[in-house]
Design an enzyme around this catalytic site. Structure first.
Site, PDB file in Angstrom:
ATOM      1  N   LYS A 207       0.920  -1.326   0.087  1.00 31.45           N
ATOM      2  CA  LYS A 207       0.076  -0.029   0.109  1.00 31.45           C
ATOM      3  C   LYS A 207       0.826   1.474  -0.029  1.00 31.45           C
ATOM      4  O   LYS A 207       0.710   2.181  -0.864  1.00 31.45           O
ATOM      5  CB  LYS A 207      -0.917  -0.275   1.330  1.00 31.45           C
ATOM      6  CG  LYS A 207      -1.933   0.891   1.216  1.00 31.45           C
ATOM      7  CD  LYS A 207      -2.658   0.878   2.576  1.00 31.45           C
ATOM      8  CE  LYS A 207      -3.449   1.979   2.745  1.00 31.45           C
ATOM      9  NZ  LYS A 207      -4.304   2.215   4.111  1.00 31.45           N
ATOM     10  N   GLY A 267      -4.533  -1.906   5.270  1.00 27.97           N
ATOM     11  CA  GLY A 267      -3.896  -2.978   4.547  1.00 27.97           C
ATOM     12  C   GLY A 267      -4.417  -4.311   5.082  1.00 27.97           C
ATOM     13  O   GLY A 267      -4.726  -5.335   4.205  1.00 27.97           O
ATOM     14  N   ARG A 268      -4.757  -4.704   6.566  1.00 29.31           N
ATOM     15  CA  ARG A 268      -5.112  -5.991   6.854  1.00 29.31           C
ATOM     16  C   ARG A 268      -6.712  -6.212   6.463  1.00 29.31           C
ATOM     17  O   ARG A 268      -7.436  -7.224   6.814  1.00 29.31           O
ATOM     18  CB  ARG A 268      -5.242  -6.066   8.373  1.00 29.31           C
ATOM     19  CG  ARG A 268      -5.873  -5.038   9.327  1.00 29.31           C
ATOM     20  CD  ARG A 268      -5.338  -4.930  10.674  1.00 29.31           C
ATOM     21  NE  ARG A 268      -5.739  -3.584  11.452  1.00 29.31           N
ATOM     22  CZ  ARG A 268      -5.257  -2.785  11.580  1.00 29.31           C
ATOM     23  NH1 ARG A 268      -3.964  -2.210  10.865  1.00 29.31           N
ATOM     24  NH2 ARG A 268      -5.678  -1.575  12.092  1.00 29.31           N
ATOM     25  N   GLU A 353      -3.828  -6.362  15.467  1.00 30.78           N
ATOM     26  CA  GLU A 353      -3.272  -4.965  14.975  1.00 30.78           C
ATOM     27  C   GLU A 353      -4.425  -3.957  15.015  1.00 30.78           C
ATOM     28  O   GLU A 353      -4.190  -2.739  15.178  1.00 30.78           O
ATOM     29  CB  GLU A 353      -2.861  -5.372  13.543  1.00 30.78           C
ATOM     30  CG  GLU A 353      -1.795  -4.133  13.165  1.00 30.78           C
ATOM     31  CD  GLU A 353      -1.491  -4.296  11.847  1.00 30.78           C
ATOM     32  OE1 GLU A 353      -0.229  -4.920  11.767  1.00 30.78           O
ATOM     33  OE2 GLU A 353      -1.817  -3.857  10.693  1.00 30.78           O
ATOM     34  N   HIS A 384      -4.725 -32.938  19.126  1.00 26.77           N
ATOM     35  CA  HIS A 384      -3.710 -33.673  19.555  1.00 26.77           C
ATOM     36  C   HIS A 384      -2.521 -32.844  19.878  1.00 26.77           C
ATOM     37  O   HIS A 384      -1.349 -33.175  20.220  1.00 26.77           O
ATOM     38  CB  HIS A 384      -3.181 -34.633  18.501  1.00 26.77           C
ATOM     39  CG  HIS A 384      -4.108 -35.505  18.030  1.00 26.77           C
ATOM     40  ND1 HIS A 384      -4.428 -36.766  18.603  1.00 26.77           N
ATOM     41  CD2 HIS A 384      -5.301 -35.550  17.338  1.00 26.77           C
ATOM     42  CE1 HIS A 384      -5.328 -37.555  18.315  1.00 26.77           C
ATOM     43  NE2 HIS A 384      -5.862 -36.512  17.438  1.00 26.77           N
ATOM     44  N   LYS A 512       9.013  -0.283  12.382  1.00 32.74           N
ATOM     45  CA  LYS A 512       9.762  -0.076  11.017  1.00 32.74           C
ATOM     46  C   LYS A 512      10.823   0.818  11.204  1.00 32.74           C
ATOM     47  O   LYS A 512      11.894   0.712  10.488  1.00 32.74           O
ATOM     48  CB  LYS A 512       8.540   0.482  10.137  1.00 32.74           C
ATOM     49  CG  LYS A 512       7.674  -0.391   9.758  1.00 32.74           C
ATOM     50  CD  LYS A 512       6.467   0.153   8.662  1.00 32.74           C
ATOM     51  CE  LYS A 512       5.494  -1.005   8.582  1.00 32.74           C
ATOM     52  NZ  LYS A 512       4.430  -0.382   7.439  1.00 32.74           N
TER      53      LYS A 512
HETATM   54  O1  F6P Z   1       2.028  -4.229   9.564  1.00 34.45           O
HETATM   55  C1  F6P Z   1       1.857  -3.085   9.553  1.00 34.45           C
HETATM   56  C2  F6P Z   1       1.381  -2.684   8.141  1.00 34.45           C
HETATM   57  O2  F6P Z   1       1.459  -1.492   8.118  1.00 34.45           O
HETATM   58  C3  F6P Z   1       0.346  -3.389   7.877  1.00 34.45           C
HETATM   59  O3  F6P Z   1      -0.753  -2.651   8.393  1.00 34.45           O
HETATM   60  C4  F6P Z   1       0.122  -3.534   6.392  1.00 34.45           C
HETATM   61  O4  F6P Z   1      -0.550  -4.553   6.124  1.00 34.45           O
HETATM   62  C5  F6P Z   1       1.522  -4.139   6.418  1.00 34.45           C
HETATM   63  O5  F6P Z   1       2.184  -3.078   7.334  1.00 34.45           O
HETATM   64  C6  F6P Z   1       2.040  -3.685   4.875  1.00 34.45           C
HETATM   65  O6  F6P Z   1       2.256  -2.355   4.604  1.00 34.45           O
HETATM   66  P1  F6P Z   1       2.191  -2.108   2.893  1.00 34.45           P
HETATM   67  O7  F6P Z   1       1.021  -2.802   2.290  1.00 34.45           O
HETATM   68  O8  F6P Z   1       2.071  -0.558   3.098  1.00 34.45           O
HETATM   69  O9  F6P Z   1       3.517  -2.709   2.548  1.00 34.45           O
END
Ligand code: F6P
Length: 544
Positions: A207, A267-268, A353, A384, A512
């Site tokens: 994204k 993103g999620r 998240e 199991h 990050k």
């Molecule tokens: O894990 C943090 C995050 O910002 C998520 O929300 C997102 O899905 C992922 O990093 C990847 O981000 P990008 O699609 O910008 O590479």
């Protein structure tokens, strides 16, 4: 319009629930005292039957949970969510993944502009691309037909598509999907080592197009590709999905190979967007559409059903009951199909998240629990592995049991065995095994009274362990879309009640930044005392 900022602990229903939580909830007695319990505590919606009767909830608790939803202004929050109001306030964004699966113009707007037409044109581009690849009309740089697709992304740009193509492997086209996510170079090499660059399509999904892992992996894979191809060939085998068009172009991907994402889709929650390109390619565009249709069916249900008949609302509130009133810290997702083996890790990101927050919407530290720990594995394997703890451990672990009435390959014998376990486990978790039952059982096995007395405490099962059974006709793109949307809305409802912002992820952003600074130290600096003494010594050892 923003969401309200009232702390749930101020609600009358919250206080009542606190009092009610002091009582004992005995599932066996609840069933004995109410012969209609199943009817009253289950919801049937087309191919979904959700039975929440085996939960530690009575009528009074249920009614108070419904009141909690009302006091939380959930109705108006749902409208804001679907309308495109900027409910992700800390990032100034709308939360409109539902707009991606809306087959009709539902008038959702961002900044006063209808999103529908743009969404439809990107969807047409996704389907057209998938059709071209699948029909063999779109060729690789050497004129060959594609056989493989590699999705390069992480987090929401990986987990959703990966979970879906795994779950729907039965419906796969001739294109085999692969996923590279971890910045671990060994992961990259293991994935690509048997692939033929001449017949492999690479989809870079980011994204932001600034995520270190994704860009590092994309560069490594492009270098590998360029060992056999020329820079001009990149345009045939690489496409990208992003909101950051200029960064994608700088990477060398031509405009027509860029699929836009929207900043109003987190993103999620982006698997329904062009981030799901590898789904469309490896399952076919009609299956991608069916996935969207299933999600939309759940959206419509969620928007229109009364709270007491509303699957995501009921699941969310029962989750809040366990989390905030009965002290549960986690919930387990147990699908009785191997196809859903990645569902729990997908839901970990979606839920943790989103709702792993400790500051409320007013900016104050919360004084109550928020997001739960989500985990799980398919049954029967998990029986199991960790079921021992669910049956006889000290922790309260509410479980979602997800099962299907029909298997995909029609092997009824296997399916009956699998589903017998599905039903037996929820029953056993509820019923347990009393001292008398254990005694009788051991007696029948011919054990002496002395032997029985020694063994008995270990073989008793307290029971009264809560489960929700989600029984679905069959696993297909439509039902999976509906299932995923069900959990998305559950997460939304919980965030609304907990008075938190579910759609930002500042905690992840910190990671990050930190990694970038530490990388500079590893690559360019002498490790002196820049870090704490533990980290300094570890870094010195790493560099030695
Ligand atoms: O894990 C943090 C995050 O910002 C998520 O929300 C997102 O899905 C992922 O990093 C990847 O981000 P990008 O699609 O910008 O590479």
């Amino acid at each position: 319009m923003p969401l309200n900022t009232t702390s749930p602990v101020n609600f009358k229903s919250w206080k009542t629930l606190e009092k009610l939580s002091q009582a004992n909830f005995d599932l066996k007695s609840l069933f004995e005292s109410n012969t209609n319990r199943f009817e009253e505590f289950s919801i049937h919606d087309n191919e979904f039957l959700v039975d929440f009767s085996k939960n530690l909830v009575d009528k009074e608790v249920f009614n108070q949970l419904m009141k909690l939803a009302e006091e939380s202004d959930l109705k108006s929050a749902i409208q804001k969510y679907f309308n495109g109001d900027k409910i992700n306030q800390t990032e100034g964004r709308a939360v409109l993944h539902t707009g991606l699966r809306s087959a009709k113009n539902n008038s959702a707007q961002v900044d006063g502009v209808d999103v529908y037409e743009d969404v439809q044109s990107v969807l047409a581009k996704i389907k057209n691309f998938a059709n071209q690849v699948n029909s063999g009309n779109r060729k690789s740089y050497t004129g060959k037909t594609f056989t493989d697709v590699v999705n390069i992304g992480i987090g929401g740009s990986d987990l959703g598509p990966q979970m879906i193509v795994d779950a729907l492997a039965y419906y796969k086209t001739d294109i085999t999907p692969h996923f590279v996510s971890n910045v671990d170079g060994d992961h990259v090499m293991e994935t690509i080592k048997h692939l033929n660059p001449e017949t492999t399509l690479f989809v870079i999904v980011s994204k932001s197009f600034s995520t270190q892992e994704t860009l590092t992996n994309a560069n490594t894979i492009r270098d590998w590709f360029l060992k056999t191809a020329n820079p001009d060939d990149v345009k045939h085998n690489f496409v990208a999905v992003s909101t950051n068009i200029s960064a994608v172009e700088d990477f060398g991907i031509v405009k027509e190979n860029i699929f836009p994402m929207y900043d109003w889709v987190g993103g999620r929650f982006s698997l329904w967007s062009a981030a799901g390109l590898s789904i469309a390619v490896s399952l076919g565009s009609e299956h991608f559409q069916a996935l969207l249709d299933g999600a939309e069916e759940m959206d419509v249900h969620f928007k229109n059903a009364t709270f007491d008949q509303n699957i995501p609302v009921v699941l969310a509130l029962i989750g809040i009951w366990y989390n905030n009133f009965l002290g549960a810290e986690s919930e387990a997702i147990i699908p009785y199909t191997q196809y859903l083996q990645k569902l729990a890790s997908y839901l970990q990101q979606a839920s943790m998240e989103s709702n792993g927050k400790s500051v409320d919407r007013a900016g104050d530290k919360v004084n109550y629990q928020t997001g739960t720990i989500v985990w799980g594995e398919p049954g029967t394997n998990s029986q199991h592995a960790f079921f021992q703890m669910i049956h006889q451990g000290t922790k309260l672990i509410p479980c979602d049991f997800i099962g299907f009435k029909a298997p995909l390959y029609g092997n009824k014998n296997h399916h009956d065995i699998l589903m017998a376990n599905y039903f037996a486990q929820t029953e056993a978790l509820m019923q347990g095994k009393t001292k008398d039952e254990v005694h009788k059982e051991l007696e029948e096995q011919g054990l002496s009274t002395e032997e029985i007395q020694k063994l008995l405490p270990f073989k008793v099962f307290e029971g009264n362990k809560p489960t929700t059974s989600i029984l679905i006709d069959q696993l297909n793109p439509k039902s999976l879309g509906k299932l995923v949307a069900m959990y998305e809305h559950k997460i939304f409802v919980q965030g609304v009640v907990w008075n938190i912002f579910s759609y930002d992820q500042w905690g992840v952003e910190l990671g990050k930044q930190l990694a970038k600074n530490t990388l500079k130290d590893i690559q360019f600096s002498k490790i002196e005392n820049q870090h704490d003494s533990s980290t300094n010594e570890l870094l010195k050892h790493y560099k030695s």
